[in-house]
Design an enzyme around this catalytic site. Structure first.
Site, PDB file in Angstrom:
ATOM      1  N   ASN A   7      32.232  57.770  16.334  1.00  0.00           N
ATOM      2  CA  ASN A   7      31.779  57.437  17.677  1.00  0.00           C
ATOM      3  C   ASN A   7      32.800  56.464  18.259  1.00  0.00           C
ATOM      4  O   ASN A   7      32.790  55.279  17.937  1.00  0.00           O
ATOM      5  CB  ASN A   7      30.380  56.800  17.593  1.00  0.00           C
ATOM      6  CG  ASN A   7      29.826  56.455  18.964  1.00  0.00           C
ATOM      7  OD1 ASN A   7      30.506  56.592  19.971  1.00  0.00           O
ATOM      8  ND2 ASN A   7      28.594  55.988  18.986  1.00  0.00           N
ATOM      9  N   ARG A  91      31.099  62.078  18.478  1.00  0.00           N
ATOM     10  CA  ARG A  91      30.164  61.932  19.582  1.00  0.00           C
ATOM     11  C   ARG A  91      30.966  61.999  20.877  1.00  0.00           C
ATOM     12  O   ARG A  91      31.959  61.283  21.039  1.00  0.00           O
ATOM     13  CB  ARG A  91      29.472  60.572  19.491  1.00  0.00           C
ATOM     14  CG  ARG A  91      28.583  60.359  20.674  1.00  0.00           C
ATOM     15  CD  ARG A  91      28.104  58.941  20.748  1.00  0.00           C
ATOM     16  NE  ARG A  91      27.217  58.811  21.885  1.00  0.00           N
ATOM     17  CZ  ARG A  91      27.008  57.672  22.524  1.00  0.00           C
ATOM     18  NH1 ARG A  91      27.602  56.571  22.138  1.00  0.00           N
ATOM     19  NH2 ARG A  91      26.190  57.631  23.554  1.00  0.00           N
ATOM     20  N   HIS A 180      21.389  60.404  25.681  1.00  0.00           N
ATOM     21  CA  HIS A 180      20.641  60.192  24.431  1.00  0.00           C
ATOM     22  C   HIS A 180      20.124  61.501  23.851  1.00  0.00           C
ATOM     23  O   HIS A 180      19.159  61.506  23.078  1.00  0.00           O
ATOM     24  CB  HIS A 180      19.403  59.274  24.635  1.00  0.00           C
ATOM     25  CG  HIS A 180      19.709  57.857  24.996  1.00  0.00           C
ATOM     26  ND1 HIS A 180      18.949  57.152  25.900  1.00  0.00           N
ATOM     27  CD2 HIS A 180      20.670  57.007  24.568  1.00  0.00           C
ATOM     28  CE1 HIS A 180      19.435  55.926  26.019  1.00  0.00           C
ATOM     29  NE2 HIS A 180      20.483  55.817  25.225  1.00  0.00           N
ATOM     30  N   ARG A 241      20.703  47.270  32.994  1.00  0.00           N
ATOM     31  CA  ARG A 241      20.811  48.272  34.070  1.00  0.00           C
ATOM     32  C   ARG A 241      19.505  48.335  34.866  1.00  0.00           C
ATOM     33  O   ARG A 241      18.424  48.207  34.295  1.00  0.00           O
ATOM     34  CB  ARG A 241      21.099  49.655  33.501  1.00  0.00           C
ATOM     35  CG  ARG A 241      22.482  49.777  32.922  1.00  0.00           C
ATOM     36  CD  ARG A 241      22.668  51.141  32.256  1.00  0.00           C
ATOM     37  NE  ARG A 241      23.287  50.974  30.962  1.00  0.00           N
ATOM     38  CZ  ARG A 241      23.179  51.830  29.956  1.00  0.00           C
ATOM     39  NH1 ARG A 241      22.486  52.943  30.102  1.00  0.00           N
ATOM     40  NH2 ARG A 241      23.778  51.597  28.817  1.00  0.00           N
ATOM     41  N   ASN A 335      11.067  48.673  16.597  1.00  0.00           N
ATOM     42  CA  ASN A 335      10.801  47.312  16.107  1.00  0.00           C
ATOM     43  C   ASN A 335       9.750  46.515  16.855  1.00  0.00           C
ATOM     44  O   ASN A 335       9.184  45.588  16.294  1.00  0.00           O
ATOM     45  CB  ASN A 335      12.103  46.504  16.129  1.00  0.00           C
ATOM     46  CG  ASN A 335      13.105  47.024  15.132  1.00  0.00           C
ATOM     47  OD1 ASN A 335      12.825  47.063  13.935  1.00  0.00           O
ATOM     48  ND2 ASN A 335      14.243  47.481  15.609  1.00  0.00           N
ATOM     49  N   GLU A 384      21.193  59.459  14.922  1.00  0.00           N
ATOM     50  CA  GLU A 384      22.123  60.323  15.665  1.00  0.00           C
ATOM     51  C   GLU A 384      23.292  60.755  14.785  1.00  0.00           C
ATOM     52  O   GLU A 384      23.793  61.872  14.918  1.00  0.00           O
ATOM     53  CB  GLU A 384      22.621  59.563  16.907  1.00  0.00           C
ATOM     54  CG  GLU A 384      21.521  59.385  17.941  1.00  0.00           C
ATOM     55  CD  GLU A 384      21.765  58.237  18.905  1.00  0.00           C
ATOM     56  OE1 GLU A 384      21.611  57.068  18.484  1.00  0.00           O
ATOM     57  OE2 GLU A 384      22.109  58.501  20.061  1.00  0.00           O
TER      58      GLU A 384
HETATM   59  P1  ADP Z   1      21.796  50.573  21.477  1.00  0.00           P
HETATM   60  O1  ADP Z   1      21.249  51.241  22.694  1.00  0.00           O
HETATM   61  O2  ADP Z   1      22.919  49.626  21.766  1.00  0.00           O
HETATM   62  O3  ADP Z   1      22.017  51.503  20.290  1.00  0.00           O
HETATM   63  P2  ADP Z   1      19.548  49.589  19.946  1.00  0.00           P
HETATM   64  O4  ADP Z   1      18.863  50.888  19.816  1.00  0.00           O
HETATM   65  O5  ADP Z   1      20.117  48.953  18.720  1.00  0.00           O
HETATM   66  O6  ADP Z   1      20.634  49.577  21.074  1.00  0.00           O
HETATM   67  O7  ADP Z   1      18.496  48.551  20.587  1.00  0.00           O
HETATM   68  C1  ADP Z   1      18.833  47.258  20.910  1.00  0.00           C
HETATM   69  C2  ADP Z   1      17.574  46.584  21.480  1.00  0.00           C
HETATM   70  O8  ADP Z   1      16.567  46.576  20.455  1.00  0.00           O
HETATM   71  C3  ADP Z   1      17.774  45.154  21.928  1.00  0.00           C
HETATM   72  O9  ADP Z   1      17.209  44.984  23.223  1.00  0.00           O
HETATM   73  C4  ADP Z   1      16.956  44.376  20.939  1.00  0.00           C
HETATM   74  O10 ADP Z   1      16.363  43.278  21.547  1.00  0.00           O
HETATM   75  C5  ADP Z   1      15.881  45.356  20.546  1.00  0.00           C
HETATM   76  N1  ADP Z   1      15.271  44.952  19.283  1.00  0.00           N
HETATM   77  C6  ADP Z   1      15.792  44.966  18.051  1.00  0.00           C
HETATM   78  N2  ADP Z   1      14.912  44.435  17.162  1.00  0.00           N
HETATM   79  C7  ADP Z   1      13.816  44.077  17.860  1.00  0.00           C
HETATM   80  C8  ADP Z   1      12.565  43.460  17.535  1.00  0.00           C
HETATM   81  N3  ADP Z   1      12.278  43.112  16.300  1.00  0.00           N
HETATM   82  N4  ADP Z   1      11.686  43.256  18.533  1.00  0.00           N
HETATM   83  C9  ADP Z   1      11.983  43.579  19.789  1.00  0.00           C
HETATM   84  N5  ADP Z   1      13.132  44.157  20.163  1.00  0.00           N
HETATM   85  C10 ADP Z   1      14.039  44.402  19.221  1.00  0.00           C
END
Ligand code: ADP
Length: 398
Positions: A7, A91, A180, A241, A335, A384
């Site tokens: 990627n 990707r 996505h 965004r 999460n 992914e």
């Molecule tokens: P990307 O789109 O860059 O791949 P991710 O899928 O890793 O991003 O998501 C990042 C987001 O996930 C961030 O906004 C982060 O705050 C949120 N995040 C990660 N862990 C937690 C958690 N335990 N509780 C709430 N939000 C979380």
């Protein structure tokens, strides 16, 4: 069969090497600050040490060479020679209307990916650079492109057409594309498996909620609508965004503050979303904690986000007619129990109900529906990279 998945961003390059005989990750890593100075973190999964150091990475070809060196080295390696890498999957963000599925990279395909640069001026050039760097370093192995947009090419014209003069579609291909797609596709297949039915027989709404967020209505395994649009700025409010916006707001602010279009787009891409509303953070962990301590703007940012997700899921229930399951995935979806709960609480009208105990689970594939729920709710960690590796294996084996 070993597949290297790449990627490539403008100054970064993420990779994973898969052993596809058993779908395991042999090693993964990240090159950063390519073209600036350079840093490589390489993590082998065979007990050898992690390499995590600054090294000169003047361009992507040097970065790929550094990755190959690590993958094959005595100290950090997981294979003994480059010849053990059978194919490479890349990707690619935008495939425009050219690509409805992953494809073997040929000169013609490269030309088509280049043709899509105006649609993704930041991403496609970086993806092309990654492919060219691999060709230079690895040479003659089959390379496969997997597009973020491909899964959404099944949308009907009523879902992808914007209500602007049709010549903009005819001449410039201005339409909803959606992104996505690899993630929405992966979690759809997993949701069907959890439902114990063929994907053709189920309707699913997938909520990919990370730094960028999008929702997809999936009918019988095919995307029929999605919230991101011509670009990934559309749909839900995200980390930074703005999501959907009355376009007149732009004109109004540009005139008030004397901004040109580039400055305005920077505000909407980098300074908006939940960061813009809260004024403090784009990270949902920070917002959760701040809201708990009584920060009203953090609470408002979370409310705007979860309301927007719930409203979009409601709209997609209409698009689908019948919904078997909704899926939460990506950083926030996997999460944040509080975000899932807030969304589910607004979807009672559809028969969504979640079990608070089950909802405490983090980062695992799990059914969190309450016993009386009419629509299942699942947490499904997205993968992914595995989709890239599977597509690459299938296409390269032909
Ligand atoms: P990307 O789109 O860059 O791949 P991710 O899928 O890793 O991003 O998501 C990042 C987001 O996930 C961030 O906004 C982060 O705050 C949120 N995040 C990660 N862990 C937690 C958690 N335990 N509780 C709430 N939000 C979380």
């Amino acid at each position: 069969m070993n597949i290297l998945v790449i990627n490539a961003g403008s100054s970064s390059l993420k990779y994973q090497l898969f052993d596809m005989d058993n779908e395991t990750v042999l090693a993964k890593g990240l090159c950063e600050r390519i073209g600036i100075d350079g840093h490589l973190k390489h993590t082998p999964n065979n007990g050898k040490p992690v390499f995590n150091e600054d090294i000169a990475l003047p361009d992507h070809a040097v970065a790929i060479q550094a990755v190959i060196d690590k993958l094959t080295s005595a100290e950090y390696g997981v294979v003994s020679a480059m010849s053990e890498i059978d194919a490479v999957g890349h990707r690619v963000v935008h495939g425009g209307e050219h690509f409805a599925q992953s494809t073997l990279i040929t000169d013609e395909v490269m030309k088509a990916i280049e043709d899509c640069i105006p649609l993704a001026p930041l991403h496609n050039p970086a993806n092309i650079t990654g492919i060219e760097a691999c060709t230079k370093v690895i040479g003659n192995v089959p390379q496969v492109a997997v597009f973020d947009t491909a899964f959404h090419q099944s949308m009907p014209s009523k879902a992808y057409t914007y209500a602007v003069p049709h010549k903009y579609y005819d001449e410039y291909k201005v339409r909803r594309y959606g992104f996505h797609g690899t993630s929405h596709r992966y979690v759809t297949d997993r949701a069907a498996a959890l439902l114990g039915k063929p994907v053709e027989d189920v309707n699913i709404i997938t909520c990919h909620m990370g730094n960028g967020s999008s929702i997809c209505a999936v009918k019988g395994g095919k995307s029929v609508d999605t919230s991101m649009g011509f670009t990934p700025i559309a749909g839900l409010p995200m980390g930074t965004r703005c999501g959907d916006l009355d376009v007149s707001v732009m004109e109004f602010i540009m005139k008030k503050d004397g901004l040109d279009i580039d400055a305005m787009m920077k505000v909407l891409n980098k300074e908006s979303g939940v960061l813009g509303i809260s004024g403090t953070s784009s990270d949902f962990r920070d917002l959760d904690m701040a809201a708990e301590k009584g920060d009203k703007r953090a609470a408002l940012a979370l409310d705007v986000f979860t309301y927007s997700v719930a409203k979009t899921v409601g709209a997609y229930a209409v698009a689908l007619g019948k919904v078997d399951a909704i899926v939460f995935t990506a950083g926030i979806g996997e999460n944040s129990a509080s975000v899932r709960k807030a969304i589910a609480d607004q979807l009672g009208v559809l028969g969504v109900a979640i079990d608070d105990e089950k909802n405490k689970v983090r980062g695992e594939e799990v059914d969190i529906s309450a016993a009386d729920a009419k629509v299942k709710a699942f947490i499904i960690p997205t993968n992914e990279e595995l989709v890239l590796a599977r597509d690459t294996k299938e296409i390269a084996s032909k």
